[in-house]
Design a protein around this motif. Structure first.
Motif, mmCIF file in Angstrom:
data_model
loop_
_atom_site.group_PDB
_atom_site.id
_atom_site.type_symbol
_atom_site.label_atom_id
_atom_site.label_comp_id
_atom_site.label_asym_id
_atom_site.label_seq_id
_atom_site.Cartn_x
_atom_site.Cartn_y
_atom_site.Cartn_z
ATOM 1 N N LEU A 128 0.824 -1.192 0.000
ATOM 2 C CA LEU A 128 0.000 0.000 0.000
ATOM 3 C C LEU A 128 0.866 1.254 0.000
ATOM 4 O O LEU A 128 1.758 1.414 0.835
ATOM 5 C CB LEU A 128 -0.914 0.019 1.224
ATOM 6 C CG LEU A 128 -1.809 1.246 1.342
ATOM 7 C CD1 LEU A 128 -2.878 1.222 0.245
ATOM 8 C CD2 LEU A 128 -2.444 1.316 2.716
ATOM 9 N N LEU A 129 0.601 2.135 -0.940
ATOM 10 C CA LEU A 129 1.266 3.433 -0.973
ATOM 11 C C LEU A 129 0.428 4.451 -0.209
ATOM 12 O O LEU A 129 0.899 5.117 0.697
ATOM 13 C CB LEU A 129 1.467 3.865 -2.426
ATOM 14 C CG LEU A 129 2.109 5.232 -2.650
ATOM 15 C CD1 LEU A 129 3.533 5.242 -2.128
ATOM 16 C CD2 LEU A 129 2.069 5.605 -4.127
ATOM 17 N N MET A 130 -0.840 4.542 -0.607
ATOM 18 C CA MET A 130 -1.733 5.445 0.101
ATOM 19 C C MET A 130 -3.177 5.184 -0.284
ATOM 20 O O MET A 130 -3.459 4.708 -1.376
ATOM 21 C CB MET A 130 -1.376 6.911 -0.172
ATOM 22 C CG MET A 130 -1.402 7.334 -1.622
ATOM 23 S SD MET A 130 -0.552 8.912 -1.935
ATOM 24 C CE MET A 130 -1.385 10.033 -0.826
ATOM 25 N N SER A 131 -4.055 5.461 0.648
ATOM 26 C CA SER A 131 -5.475 5.453 0.348
ATOM 27 C C SER A 131 -5.820 6.776 -0.330
ATOM 28 O O SER A 131 -5.070 7.755 -0.221
ATOM 29 C CB SER A 131 -6.288 5.300 1.634
ATOM 30 O OG SER A 131 -5.942 4.117 2.304
ATOM 31 N N VAL A 132 -6.930 6.796 -1.018
ATOM 32 C CA VAL A 132 -7.356 8.013 -1.701
ATOM 33 C C VAL A 132 -8.677 8.457 -1.096
ATOM 34 O O VAL A 132 -9.663 7.713 -1.137
ATOM 35 C CB VAL A 132 -7.525 7.788 -3.216
ATOM 36 C CG1 VAL A 132 -7.836 9.112 -3.912
ATOM 37 C CG2 VAL A 132 -6.280 7.148 -3.812
ATOM 38 N N TYR A 133 -8.696 9.645 -0.547
ATOM 39 C CA TYR A 133 -9.900 10.153 0.093
ATOM 40 C C TYR A 133 -10.603 11.163 -0.806
ATOM 41 O O TYR A 133 -9.989 11.775 -1.682
ATOM 42 C CB TYR A 133 -9.550 10.786 1.443
ATOM 43 C CG TYR A 133 -8.844 9.829 2.375
ATOM 44 C CD1 TYR A 133 -7.577 10.105 2.865
ATOM 45 C CD2 TYR A 133 -9.446 8.618 2.728
ATOM 46 C CE1 TYR A 133 -6.923 9.218 3.706
ATOM 47 C CE2 TYR A 133 -8.803 7.732 3.559
ATOM 48 C CZ TYR A 133 -7.538 8.025 4.044
ATOM 49 O OH TYR A 133 -6.899 7.141 4.868
ATOM 50 N N SER A 134 -11.877 11.337 -0.549
ATOM 51 C CA SER A 134 -12.691 12.199 -1.416
ATOM 52 C C SER A 134 -12.133 13.606 -1.524
ATOM 53 O O SER A 134 -12.207 14.245 -2.572
ATOM 54 C CB SER A 134 -14.121 12.258 -0.883
ATOM 55 O OG SER A 134 -14.715 10.994 -0.935
ATOM 56 N N SER A 135 -11.564 14.084 -0.430
ATOM 57 C CA SER A 135 -11.064 15.462 -0.411
ATOM 58 C C SER A 135 -9.653 15.563 -0.962
ATOM 59 O O SER A 135 -9.072 16.648 -1.025
ATOM 60 C CB SER A 135 -11.105 15.994 1.023
ATOM 61 O OG SER A 135 -10.368 15.139 1.883
ATOM 62 N N GLY A 136 -9.106 14.424 -1.355
ATOM 63 C CA GLY A 136 -7.719 14.419 -1.796
ATOM 64 C C GLY A 136 -6.806 14.355 -0.585
ATOM 65 O O GLY A 136 -7.165 14.803 0.503
ATOM 66 N N ASN A 137 -5.671 13.770 -0.743
ATOM 67 C CA ASN A 137 -4.757 13.667 0.374
ATOM 68 C C ASN A 137 -3.316 13.631 -0.105
ATOM 69 O O ASN A 137 -3.028 13.293 -1.240
ATOM 70 C CB ASN A 137 -5.085 12.448 1.255
ATOM 71 C CG ASN A 137 -5.270 11.172 0.473
ATOM 72 O OD1 ASN A 137 -6.152 11.081 -0.385
ATOM 73 N ND2 ASN A 137 -4.441 10.180 0.746
ATOM 74 N N GLU A 138 -2.455 14.028 0.813
ATOM 75 C CA GLU A 138 -1.047 14.170 0.488
ATOM 76 C C GLU A 138 -0.223 13.429 1.516
ATOM 77 O O GLU A 138 -0.545 13.414 2.709
ATOM 78 C CB GLU A 138 -0.698 15.666 0.508
ATOM 79 C CG GLU A 138 0.679 16.033 0.019
ATOM 80 C CD GLU A 138 0.864 17.539 -0.061
ATOM 81 O OE1 GLU A 138 0.014 18.222 -0.663
ATOM 82 O OE2 GLU A 138 1.844 18.042 0.515
#
Lengths: 116, 113
Positions: free
Chosen positions: B46-56
Motif C-alpha cells: 500500500l502506498l496510500m489510500s485516496v480520500y474524497s477530499s484528496g490527500n497528500e
C-alpha cells in the motif's frame, strides 16, 4: 512483527498434477484474500475469507480451484489437474477485518507456479 | 469495458521531475480507492489510500474525481527509488462485503538519473 508468509515460494509441476499453496496471514487478521497475477497482467481476485467462511467464490477460474481456511488462520489454495495457463504468481493478502469501506491489505511474497 | 484502467506506460521521467498518472474506474458505486506500489518480482504494498477530499503524503498526492470516475497520483521531486509499478485499486461494495478489490494492471514508472 511477522508479515504474511506463503509457501512454497516457487513451485514447478507437470501438467495434470495437483498443487497446494499455503498462506499464513498476519496473526489476528480475520480477512484473507487470494489473488493471481500472470506475467504482465494485473492482479486477479480469486477468493476471500472472513474467518473460516468464504462468502464469494465466484472469482475462482474453474472448478479445479478450491480453497479452505481452518482455525481462522492458515489457508490453502489447491489447484487440481494443473494446466499450463495456471502458471502465475499466486498472492495471498490479509487484513484485520473485512469492512464495507475497505481495509489495507498486506500481501505475502507470493508463490510462483510454473506448470510445464 | 475494463473495471479499472491504467496507462501501462512506461513513463520515463528524469530524477527530480514531477509525474502524474490517472486511473479510471467503471463502477460508479465504488467506495474505496487506493494506490499500491509493486516493485519488480515483489508483492504489492500500500502506498496510500485516496480520500474524497484528496490527500497528500510527503511527495505523493492522490486525488479522487467521482464525477469523472478517476483517481490520480502525483509524485513530486521524483527519486530513483520511485521506480516501480503503481497499481490503482478500487473496492466496489457488493452485498456489504469487500469481496475483492479490483486492481488495475499498473503503470510502470522509470526514474532516470
Amino acid at each position: 512483527g511477522a508479515g504474511v508468509s506463503q509457501s512454497p515460494s516457487n513451485k514447478v509441476t507437470e501438467k495434470g498434477k495437483d498443487v497446494e499453496l499455503r498462506c499464513d496471514p498476519i496473526s489476528g487478521h480475520t480477512a484473507l484474500y487470494w489473488y493471481r497475477q500472470s506475467l504482465g497482467q494485473g492482479l486477479e481476485f480469486l477468493i476471500y475469507f472472513q474467518g473460516n467462511s468464504a462468502p464469494d467464490k465466484s472469482g475462482l477460474p474453474s472448478d479445479r480451484f478450491s480453497a479452505e481456511r481452518t482455525g481462522g488462520s492458515v489457508s490453502t489454495l489447491t489447484i487440481q489437474r494443473t494446466q499450463q495457463e495456471d502458471s502465475a504468481v499466486y498472492l495471498c493478502a490479509s487484513s484485520p477485518q473485512v469492512v464495507a469501506g475497505g481495509e489495507t491489505q498486506y500481501f505475502g511474497p507470493g508463490t510462483r507456479l510454473l506448470v510445464l | 469495458r475494463k473495471e479499472v484502467e491504467q496507462d501501462p506506460g512506461p513513463f520515463n521521467v528524469p530524477e527530480g521531475a514531477t509525474v502524474a498518472f490517472n486511473c479510471t474506474y467503471s463502477n460508479s458505486a465504488s467506495q474505496s480507492f487506493f494506490w499500491y506500489r509493486q516493485d519488480c518480482r515483489k508483492e504489492p504494498k500500500l502506498l496510500m489510500s485516496v480520500y474524497s477530499s484528496g490527500n497528500e503524503d510527503g511527495r505523493f498526492t492522490a486525488q479522487l474525481n467521482r464525477a469523472s470516475q478517476y483517481i490520480s497520483l502525483l509524485i513530486r521531486d521524483s527519486k530513483l527509488s520511485d521506480s516501480a509499478t503503481y497499481l490503482c485499486v478500487v473496492n466496489a461494495i457488493s452485498g456489504g462485503g469487500a469481496d475483492g478489490l479490483t486492481f488495475g494492471k499498473g503503470t510502470h514508472l522509470i526514474i532516470q538519473p
